[in-house]
Write an enzyme that holds these catalytic residues in place. Structure first.
Site, PDB file in Angstrom:
ATOM      1  CG  ASP A 518     -62.190 -95.129  26.226  1.00 49.49           C
ATOM      2  OD1 ASP A 518     -61.136 -95.051  25.813  1.00 49.49           O
ATOM      3  OD2 ASP A 518     -63.008 -94.175  26.646  1.00 49.49           O
ATOM      4  CG  HIS A 521     -57.076 -94.319  34.312  1.00 48.30           C
ATOM      5  ND1 HIS A 521     -57.199 -94.475  32.954  1.00 48.30           N
ATOM      6  CD2 HIS A 521     -56.951 -93.113  34.547  1.00 48.30           C
ATOM      7  CE1 HIS A 521     -57.086 -93.421  32.182  1.00 48.30           C
ATOM      8  NE2 HIS A 521     -57.052 -92.339  33.231  1.00 48.30           N
ATOM      9  CG  ASP A 619     -55.418 -92.989  22.682  1.00 48.54           C
ATOM     10  OD1 ASP A 619     -54.336 -93.731  22.599  1.00 48.54           O
ATOM     11  OD2 ASP A 619     -56.243 -93.388  23.627  1.00 48.54           O
TER      12      ASP A 619
END
Length: 1493
Positions: A518, A521, A619
């Site tokens: 999750d 980045h 999401d």
């Protein structure tokens, strides 16, 4: 298409750092590291952290790999070190000697297994469905809810985190990473991670499904209890005091927000409900006045001027003096605790800047400087404030005004003006009290920074670290329920956090097959690396996925490399239309349909990250809201046809018309009940939404991947309709899916009524499925309070495995043929999908089978799907036909029929759009051309042509899109077979040699052939083993000896094919070293038969049109006879071979074969030596423009003699050019016509060396009884004189360095022209030239003498001269033909340029700078020879140089479409369009250097 041992080769190049390049490999592959041209010859070590067999992986532990050199000698072209890849993960490699000069990563994919039988689940088979774990209810109800995934054909389940959640109830706000969410345990139960593990194992074994879950490393819930005990794990005001100004701003904004919520600014025009731009502008002004101006945050950056000046005054009074260089500017030194007015400056620096002035003057200057610095600090903070206000206003506009925003309504304490950036675990208090709170470390440590993300930020930057002002500038899109974790650089920096998260990772890896990273980045890379390494210890084949928002493929690759990410999440919802959606399918996997078959051993090429292509992620916004409910089915069909992992999120298939919020959603997923009614909100089955369609598509997706449908073609039929083809390259079956998307609601938008017909190549075997999204009688959607329910009014009508005639969507058109099906779309309404299974037509299937049967002789893996043609029992194996071809016939096959070469360039790139492929698809011209050319040749070549013709019959009857692929397979197999047959006929040096040796040896086949008209004059009838053929015109038998072309394309046919000099410079390398002894003998004897005036021809012209205008060819001929005697077994027998003299006397006409008495070769040799000692002097026959329209009259006078004092051969004049540097001026404009650019008259250094070699050899041969003459006899002044070879040899030896060496001693008595010396410590290019300065020009010719007569040279002098040659003349590929410091140097050769430049017009500078390749071989050989004399260290350095030069030549050879080395290049290796693309002597001398090496 094929399995078996797969090997990939990674070429290493100096300074090549490939951290952003992705190399994906599978377990079981072998990876070879090989040296690129910039590293060959260097001492290079390759290191990797891939563990040695039996060892565990430690990321920081690197080992050195051992080099393997299959040929064991020569060059580095085949040297490699290897890894057998058996362990999944990311591994680093680097290379260099003492320092790293390059490196990168390799990523090895995991092997996933399912079911009791542990069947492998290929990555492209994966179909995943995401579940919000909190919506699954108690653990004992999970199977009923998860069964929905099983029954709709998914094979992987992705869970959001199963841990205890934070106060916000967001799926990704974890309160305790080690504790299972207590919501999963109903009253009276206390489920543990072991229960979860048992469940996932049951699903894996009994349902053949894998389970993965998220790991969240970047943040924890703000209410995590362990964080209260270990506040050092976050960024707080104690360990990160640089955040204090941002914290004060955050608190001030909170107080301002509360005031707005309480209506305190309503009178100022800012009520709690902000509903227009006017109030936004008022907000902007109030923020400046009420918040930013009051905080005076610039004071945190400024210096207390009065205090600093007083301190400075005391330093001055103490009389301290400092000396610093330069006049640096004063800079503020930031207070480490970030207190107001607590910054300082460098007093020492201030003193130096002032110099000797009065104390008051210094203090005044210092005060002024500090005030200027404070102004700069104010401006800096003002800039931050401007950005912060813009960000705050932008956020308020989006959250409260924007139509697509959340429209939060009035400002309240629950929905404040902006999200708080820091935790505040205390009761409400005033700003003054909060300021005191900040000063107390026991309280300040609990004031922690929240996490979030920054729009457009560098994902590799940690925005909470010092120097980053994201919190101060309010640039963070903040998650107010989570705290950003502070790991530091290593575990010791925050030991509790590292240990805590490692345990969390190990628990996850133990019970799940994979993880989703999750917020990958913005997770610190070194943290994710360490955690995933710990996870892979627990589960070696861990499946790792992540969604990256870097906006850069290179940055994506960097993350994939560092972390070993298996699949990157990609989303169809990112496409704005159906065209883009189809493009994503093509982008994320698969090869083009009809792709070339790649060999198992091939270069490792950069990869695109493996994709997990989802119709929507969990999401993101709901597709039904953005597109339409009708688009769910066609878009998921497009996604399912991608050749990569695919998937969806729970709710998509049930047509839930809103986003299932990861934060706010608390309802449960419905359970599976096959008997449930559409009106049942708590249960679902295949009648719900598009679930029946998804089941069929998931099964199809998995079936295509399992059965090798790896090729993809995407066709945009119209603006809404996308056809995707998946093709299997081994069976040539296809599946074609046509999806009509509905990005806009067809109930309210107009769609075109008719779709153009579609033409599908092959035979449609069945309609796999056809499905519509339809509306049914049901109640309208009402959001249920307990269950996450979909839209009951819509479902899918689906029919599976039906015949084309039974389809309700399409019908067969009248234009259907044996090869193509025409399809009309009758009811492909928006929201519809149809999938066809397509096979080749029966005849094509049969032809492909026959074709594969023939190809199986090249590769046994073609046996799959092959058929035996009962009508072709006479088929011979290609190998047996090739073995009957002579090397001369191979010249025709491999190089005259150059149809092989386009595919060798096209195949590695899989460039099916190349015009050559287009030609093959359009018709049979090229196919017929290949076979007919060979069949017209006759003999054994005709049999090979017949084989091609027979195989091509099959090729002509398969679908045209497959023709390039199979044409390539035929050509590749036949070519490889032919090349093997070539090497079987060559010497052991070639057979056991490296790839470079073999490729250069093919130059022998390229250059040596027999034309329609024999190029060589006839050999003696008494000579044995002379090849003959039947003349097609005269029907008479004629000799057909192989001749050696000088170069291609300019010197390949006719009278310009054979040149004496070129032939004998190339003969040792291309014929003797390759083992072509008989053909070499014939060429030597043929030229011997043309001797005249003691010379052999320059231009042969079959002997009858020969020109005897070169002084050096006869010496190269003699050198080759010497080499023949030394290399060939019983080589001295050639001296007794009969030579038919075409010219019995120098002045006689050419005589027919058999009319002149033969002479043994040794007599001809003696004649050459005697003629030179006697003196050669004659005028060329037919002198004038009829043989040379540029040469002046004096140039036709030929002279070649021996100086009786020195023994040096000399000759020529300033109007002719008798050596290899033979450019004659041609330009009227430049006035150089008839003037040789490089006459090199006198004694040319290489001719002296060749003469010395010949004299020395003849003396030895005489002493050994192999040559009957010990001397030459001449007539001078009416008397007969004799000069022994011993004496001649001695004279050259004694005089060579005396007259050729250019000393660095100005007083050297041997130097007669010291004023002409341009370079010292070299050897002259000539001695006694008519233009004395020409003697002193630095050229590469003396290196030739060093090789053929090394005894002439003093070792130390030779070595120094070679160093100068290396420095001044050695280019990337060739040798500069003239010193670049010379006034007449010009490195660009342009034969078409005719201007008034004397030195360059019409290519006058041919040998005045351009870099010729053939002298390189002699330079390298000389370097190796004298390096051995200089000692081991010099020899090792020279071997490196030689290998490095060879590597550059190898690179050119590999890339050249001519498969050869050129005649020359322009300066610094630039391409020269006037050069022969491949030249015999270029390849020959390099092959000789390899032989010496």
């Amino acid at each position: 298409m094929f399995h078996g041992k797969q090997t990939r080769v990674l070429l290493l190049n100096d300074m090549e750092r490939l951290e952003h390049t992705l190399f994906r490999l599978e377990q079981g592959f072998e990876l070879q590291f090989r040296l690129g041209p910039t590293l060959q010859g260097k001492r290079v070590h390759v290191h990797t952290n891939y563990p040695a067999p039996g060892k565990k992986f430690v990321s920081s532990s690197f080992r050195q790999l051992d080099w393997v050199n299959p040929s064991g000698r020569e060059d580095d072209s085949d040297k490699y070190c290897k890894l057998d890849l058996e362990i999944a993960g990311s591994y680093q490699y680097y290379f260099g000697n003492e320092v790293r000069t390059g490196g990168g990563y390799i990523v090895v994919d995991p092997v996933l297994r399912i079911g009791h039988e542990r069947k492998i689940l290929p990555l492209d088979c994966i179909t995943v469905q995401t579940y919000l774990a909190k919506c699954l209810g108690p653990l004992d109800e999970w199977l009923d809810r998860l069964r929905v995934a099983k029954e709709t054909g998914y094979n992987m389940i992705h869970f959001t985190p199963l841990q205890k959640l934070g106060a916000s109830r967001s799926c990704y706000s974890i309160a305790d990473q080690l504790e299972l969410n207590p919501d999963f345990s109903p009253p009276g139960k206390n489920y543990t991670w072991m229960d979860v593990g048992n469940l996932t194992e049951k699903i894996k074994k009994e349902w053949s499904m894998l389970c993965i879950t998220d790991v969240v490393y970047n943040h924890t819930a703000a209410n995590s209890k362990w964080l209260r005990l270990h506040p050092e794990c976050g960024y707080n005001l104690v360990n990160s005091p640089y955040l204090k100004p941002a914290w004060l701003l955050d608190r001030a904004l909170w107080h301002f927000s509360c005031a707005v919520a309480d209506g305190k600014y309503s009178d100022s025009g800012l009520p709690p409900l902000i509903e227009n731009d006017k109030r936004i502008n008022i907000l902007r002004g109030l923020l400046w006045m009420e918040v930013f101006s009051q905080l005076k945050l610039w004071e945190f950056l400024q210096v207390n001027v009065e205090k600093a000046v007083e301190q400075f005054r005391k330093v001055l009074q103490a009389g301290n003096v400092f000396q610093l260089e330069g006049k640096p500017k004063l800079k503020v030194i930031q207070d480490s605790q970030y207190r107001r007015f607590s910054n300082t400056v460098d007093m020492q620096l201030a003193l130096e800047i002032n110099g000797p002035k009065s104390i008051q003057e210094c203090c005044d200057w210092f005060k002024m400087s500090l005030e200027e610095l404070n102004v700069e600090c104010y401006k800096e903070m003002h800039s931050h404030h401007e950005k912060a206000i813009n960000c705050i206003v932008g956020t308020v506009c989006y959250e409260r005004l924007a139509a697509d925003g959340p429209q939060l309504g009035p400002v309240t304490r629950t929905n404040p003006l902006v999200t708080r950036y820091f935790t505040f675990p205390f009761e409400d208090m005033t700003m003054e009290q909060e300021n005191q709170l900040m000063q107390n470390p026991n309280d300040a440590c609990h004031l922690l920074a929240h996490n979030g993300w920054v729009m457009g930020d560098d994902p590799l930057r940690n925005f909470a670290e010092p120097g980053c002002n994201v919190y101060l500038r309010r640039e963070l899109v903040c998650w107010g329920d989570s705290v950003k974790l502070r790991y530091g650089d290593k575990p010791e920096d925050c030991s509790y956090l590292w240990a805590h998260m490692k345990k969390y990772t190990e628990i996850t890896a133990k019970h799940f097959s994979g993880v989703r990273l999750d917020n990958c980045h913005s997770t610190p890379l070194h943290v994710a690396e360490a955690m995933l390494s710990a996870a892979r210890v627990v589960k070696p084949n861990l499946y790792v996925i992540a969604e990256l928002f870097t906006g850069s493929e290179q940055l994506d690759n960097f993350f994939v490399n560092r972390l070993g990410i298996t699949s990157l999440i990609r989303e169809a919802m990112s496409a704005g239309d159906s065209h883009e959606e189809g493009r994503l399918v093509y982008r994320f996997g698969g090869e083009p349909v009809g792709s070339f078959i790649q060999p198992n051993l091939r270069p490792l090429v950069p990869s695109v990250a493996h994709a997990m292509f989802l119709d929507v992620t969990h999401d993101n916004e709901c597709p039904i809201q953005i597109r339409s409910v009708y688009d769910a089915l066609p878009s998921t069909a497009i996604v399912s046809m991608a050749c990569c992992a695919s998937g969806s999120t729970r709710g998509y298939d049930e047509l839930v018309p809103h986003q299932i919020s990861v934060v706010k959603e608390e309802r449960l997923y419905p359970k599976w009940n096959p008997d449930a009614l559409p009106s049942s909100v708590g249960e679902v089955n295949l009648q719900t939404g598009i679930m029946a369609g998804k089941l069929a598509l998931n099964k199809l997706h998995q079936d295509l991947a399992e059965k090798g449908f790896t090729q993809v073609y995407v066709d945009q039929l119209d603006e809404d309709t996308v056809a995707v083809t998946r093709h299997c390259p081994s069976t040539h079956q296809s599946v074609v899916t046509v999806s009509r998307t509905a990005f806009k609601n067809p109930e309210t938008q107009q769609y075109r009524e008719h779709i153009a017909p579609m033409y599908i190549p092959g035979k449609i075997k069945e309609v796999i499925l056809e499905a519509h999204t339809v509306e049914r009688k049901a109640e309208s959607y009402v959001k249920d309070e307990r269950y996450i329910n979909g839209m009951p009014k819509y479902t899918v009508e689906i029919r599976e495995h039906i015949q084309l005639k039974d389809s309700e969507i399409v019908k067969q058109g009248d234009a259907t043929t044996e090869f193509v099906e025409e399809i009309f779309f009758e009811k492909l309404t928006p929201g519809s999908v149809i999938a066809f299974r397509v096979s080749l037509d029966p005849n094509s299937q049969k032809m492909v089978g026959y074709l594969r049967n023939q190809l199986s002789q090249f590769n046994r893996l073609y046996k799959s799907g092959s058929l035996t043609d009962s009508n072709a029992c006479c088929f011979k194996l290609c190998g047996s036909l090739m073995s009957k071809l002579t090397l001369a016939e191979m010249n025709v096959l491999l190089f005259c029929c150059d149809d092989w070469f386009p595919v060798t360039v096209i195949r590695p790139k899989n460039d099916l759009g190349h015009p050559f492929c287009d030609n093959l698809r359009q018709g049979d011209w090229m196919i017929d051309y290949v076979s007919s050319r060979l069949m017209n040749k006759g003999g054994a070549l005709r049999e090979v042509g017949k084989w091609f013709s027979a195989v091509f019959i099959y090729l002509k009857h398969i679908p045209r899109y497959l023709v390039p692929c199979y044409f390539d397979a035929i050509i590749v197999g036949a070519y490889a077979t032919a090349v093997d047959a070539v090497f079987n006929q060559m010497s052991s040096f070639v057979q056991n040699g490296s790839t470079l040796v073999k490729q250069l040896a093919l130059g022998s086949v390229q250059m040596c052939g027999v034309g329609r008209v024999p190029a060589l004059p006839p050999l003696s009838p008494e000579l044995e083993d002379v090849p003959v053929r039947l003349n097609s015109v005269t029907k008479q038998e004629e000799q057909c000896c192989v001749s050696l072309a000088a170069g291609l394309p300019h010197f390949s046919t006719g009278i310009f094919r054979c040149w004496g000099r070129d032939t004998f410079i190339a003969l040792r390398g291309l014929m003797l070293l390759t083992g072509r002894y008989l053909e070499a003998r014939n060429i030597i004897l043929a030229f011997a038969g043309t001797m005249r005036h003691g010379l052999i021809p320059n231009l042969l012209g079959q002997g009858v049109a020969a020109r005897y205008n070169c002084r050096d060819a006869v010496w190269w001929w003699l050198q080759c006879i010497q080499d023949y005697c030394n290399i060939v077994p019983n080589g001295t027998d050639i001296l007794m071979c009969p030579v038919s003299r075409m010219y019995p006397t120098d002045d006689s006409d050419a005589q027919p074969l058999g009319t002149v008495h033969d002479q043994p070769l040794y007599v001809v040799i003696q004649e050459a030596m005697q003629c030179h000692m006697q003196g050669v002097e004659f005028r060329e026959r037919n002198a004038g423009p009829q043989i040379d329209h540029n040469m002046r009259d004096e140039g036709f006078n030929v002279e070649a003699k021996v100086n009786p004092q020195t023994g040096f051969v000399y000759g020529g004049n300033r109007f002719n050019c008798g050596t290899w540097m033979d450019k004659m001026g041609e330009s009227h404009k430049a006035h150089n016509r008839g003037v040789p650019a490089t006459p090199r008259d006198g004694s040319a250094v290489e001719i002296v060396g060749l003469c010395k070699s010949a004299v020395r050899w003849l003396r030895t041969m005489n002493e050994n009884g192999n040559f009957p003459y010990s001397s030459v006899t001449i007539h001078r002044d009416g008397t007969e004189q004799s000069v022994s070879y011993k004496e001649w040899n001695q004279r050259i030896q004694e005089n060579f360095e005396r007259f050729f060496y250019v000393s660095d001693d100005p007083a050297d008595p041997n130097e007669l022209n010291p004023e002409l010396v341009h370079k010292k410590c070299i050897y002259k290019d000539s001695y006694g030239a008519s233009s004395p300065w020409c003697d002193y020009q630095l050229r590469p010719n003396f290196t030739i003498a060093m090789v053929v007569a090394p005894e002439l040279f003093t070792v130390q002098r030779a070595w120094k001269a070679l160093e100068i040659v290396e420095k001044k003349l050695l280019g990337p590929l060739g040798m500069k033909t003239l010193d670049p410091d010379d006034l007449v140097y010009c490195g660009i050769y342009d034969n078409s340029l005719d201007n008034d430049d004397y030195s360059c017009a019409k290519g006058f500078n041919y040998h005045q700078g351009p870099e010729w390749l053939w002298p390189v071989g002699y330079f390298l050989r000389a370097k190796l020879y004298f390096a051995k004399k200089m000692g081991q260290e010099k020899y090792n350095e020279s071997v490196y140089l030689v290998k490095n030069v060879l590597s550059r030549l190898y690179t050119h050879l590999e890339r050249s479409p001519w498969k050869g080395l050129p005649e020359l290049t322009n300066e610094n290796g630039q391409y020269c369009p006037f050069s022969c693309e491949t030249q015999a002597w270029s390849m020959a001398t390099v092959l000789e250097a390899l032989y010496d090496l």
